[in-house]
Design a protein around this motif. Structure first.
Motif, short mmCIF file in Angstrom:
data_model
loop_
_atom_site.label_atom_id
_atom_site.label_comp_id
_atom_site.label_asym_id
_atom_site.label_seq_id
_atom_site.Cartn_x
_atom_site.Cartn_y
_atom_site.Cartn_z
N VAL A 166 0.86 -1.18 0.00
CA VAL A 166 0.00 0.00 0.00
C VAL A 166 0.90 1.23 0.00
N GLU A 167 0.52 2.23 -0.77
CA GLU A 167 1.28 3.47 -0.85
C GLU A 167 0.35 4.66 -0.63
N PHE A 168 0.87 5.65 0.08
CA PHE A 168 0.14 6.90 0.29
C PHE A 168 1.10 8.06 0.04
N SER A 169 0.64 9.05 -0.67
CA SER A 169 1.46 10.23 -0.93
C SER A 169 0.58 11.47 -0.93
N ILE A 170 1.17 12.57 -0.52
CA ILE A 170 0.49 13.86 -0.52
C ILE A 170 1.50 14.92 -0.91
N GLY A 171 1.07 15.85 -1.69
CA GLY A 171 1.99 16.89 -2.15
C GLY A 171 1.25 18.13 -2.63
N GLY A 172 1.90 19.26 -2.45
CA GLY A 172 1.32 20.51 -2.92
C GLY A 172 1.59 21.65 -1.95
N GLU A 173 0.91 22.73 -2.18
CA GLU A 173 1.07 23.94 -1.37
C GLU A 173 0.01 23.98 -0.29
N ILE A 174 0.45 24.04 0.99
CA ILE A 174 -0.50 24.09 2.09
C ILE A 174 -0.75 25.53 2.56
N LEU A 175 0.27 26.37 2.43
CA LEU A 175 0.16 27.80 2.74
C LEU A 175 0.99 28.55 1.70
N PRO A 176 0.72 29.83 1.52
CA PRO A 176 1.53 30.60 0.56
C PRO A 176 3.02 30.49 0.89
N GLY A 177 3.78 29.94 -0.04
CA GLY A 177 5.22 29.77 0.16
C GLY A 177 5.61 28.50 0.89
N TRP A 178 4.62 27.69 1.33
CA TRP A 178 4.90 26.46 2.06
C TRP A 178 4.37 25.28 1.26
N ILE A 183 4.46 20.90 0.74
CA ILE A 183 4.66 19.63 1.44
C ILE A 183 4.76 18.49 0.43
N ILE A 184 5.70 17.58 0.68
CA ILE A 184 5.81 16.35 -0.08
C ILE A 184 6.06 15.23 0.93
N ALA A 185 5.11 14.33 1.06
CA ALA A 185 5.23 13.26 2.05
C ALA A 185 4.67 11.97 1.46
N GLY A 186 5.16 10.84 1.96
CA GLY A 186 4.70 9.56 1.46
C GLY A 186 4.95 8.45 2.45
N TYR A 187 4.20 7.38 2.31
CA TYR A 187 4.36 6.19 3.14
C TYR A 187 4.09 4.98 2.27
N ALA A 188 4.88 3.92 2.47
CA ALA A 188 4.71 2.70 1.68
C ALA A 188 4.92 1.47 2.57
N TYR A 189 4.07 0.49 2.39
CA TYR A 189 4.22 -0.80 3.05
C TYR A 189 4.31 -1.85 1.95
N THR A 190 5.39 -2.63 1.95
CA THR A 190 5.62 -3.63 0.91
C THR A 190 5.94 -4.98 1.54
N ASP A 191 5.24 -6.00 1.11
CA ASP A 191 5.49 -7.36 1.56
C ASP A 191 5.92 -8.17 0.34
#
Length: 213
Positions: free
Chosen positions: A169-181, A183-191
């Motif tokens: 399972v993979e999860f990712s989030i990215g983009g602008e949360i505030l002017p000038g801020w 975020i790029i984050a992700g999580y992955a579980y691999t079996d």
């Protein structure tokens, strides 16, 4: 203090049998690959889209010493569908195949078969704002003809195991949360596991110490 001088006289004998010396040769292995893509996106409705495509693969392997020549070819399809119940939300599913040539021969001098793969994936993508989006996906990848060390001679030769499967399972989030801020984050579980192996090989259940997180 006494000094001694040691004299050594040589009397070579040339009437001996020439030893059988095996001379190793070195060469370069070449791989020529050709891929032809076809792809089409079909809009079934305004919020339902279908993607159909594939690739024709042609490969040839040979070396500079003309000791071997091997050619392989295959067709790798790809199918995907996207459904948007509302505009910011996209539900999708896809299936694809892969084809990877494998260079070399086994201990029995048999050429290696190409590595084949099948991938299934389902997921959801959400546009939280115009500048921020997140994706959650589940996948399964099954590979065949994966190389591993030959248990008879692990230093010099390899063999191809039966089947290797990866789920996760993979999860990712990215983009602008505030002017000038941003975020790029992700999580992955691999079996990753070996689901089929050769009769003579001893293979660990977990493949290559793949990290699950």
């Amino acid at each position: 203090m006494l000094y001694y001088r040691q004299s050594i006289c040589f009397n070579p004998n040339y009437n001996v049998t020439r030893p059988d010396i095996q001379i190793e040769s070195f060469g370069t292995t070449f791989t020529d690959s050709l891929g032809i893509y076809i792809q089409d996106q079909i809009d079934i409705t305004d919020n339902l889209h279908l993607l159909v495509g594939g690739r024709f693969n042609f490969t040839k392997q040979y070396d500079s010493l003309d000791t071997f020549s091997q050619g392989d070819q295959a067709f790798s399809p790809r199918v995907g569908i996207v459904y948007q119940p509302i505009k910011p939300i996209s539900l999708y599913a896809s299936y694809s195949q892969s084809f990877t040539p494998v260079i070399g021969r086994s201990r029995t001098n048999s050429p290696f078969e190409p590595e084949r793969g099948n991938q299934y994936e389902v997921g959801i993508k959400a546009d939280i704002t115009n500048k921020l989006s997140a994706t959650l996906a589940a996948f399964q990848i099954t590979k065949t003809n994966v190389q591993t060390s030959d248990p008879v001679d692990p230093i010099n030769f390899s063999i191809q195991i039966g089947e290797q499967r990866s789920r996760g399972v993979e999860f990712s989030i990215g983009g602008e949360i505030l002017p000038g801020w941003n975020i790029i984050a992700g999580y992955a579980y691999t079996d990753a596991r070996v689901t089929e192996d050769t009769a003579c090989a001893i293979i660990l259940t977990t493949v290559l110490l793949i990290k699950k997180f």
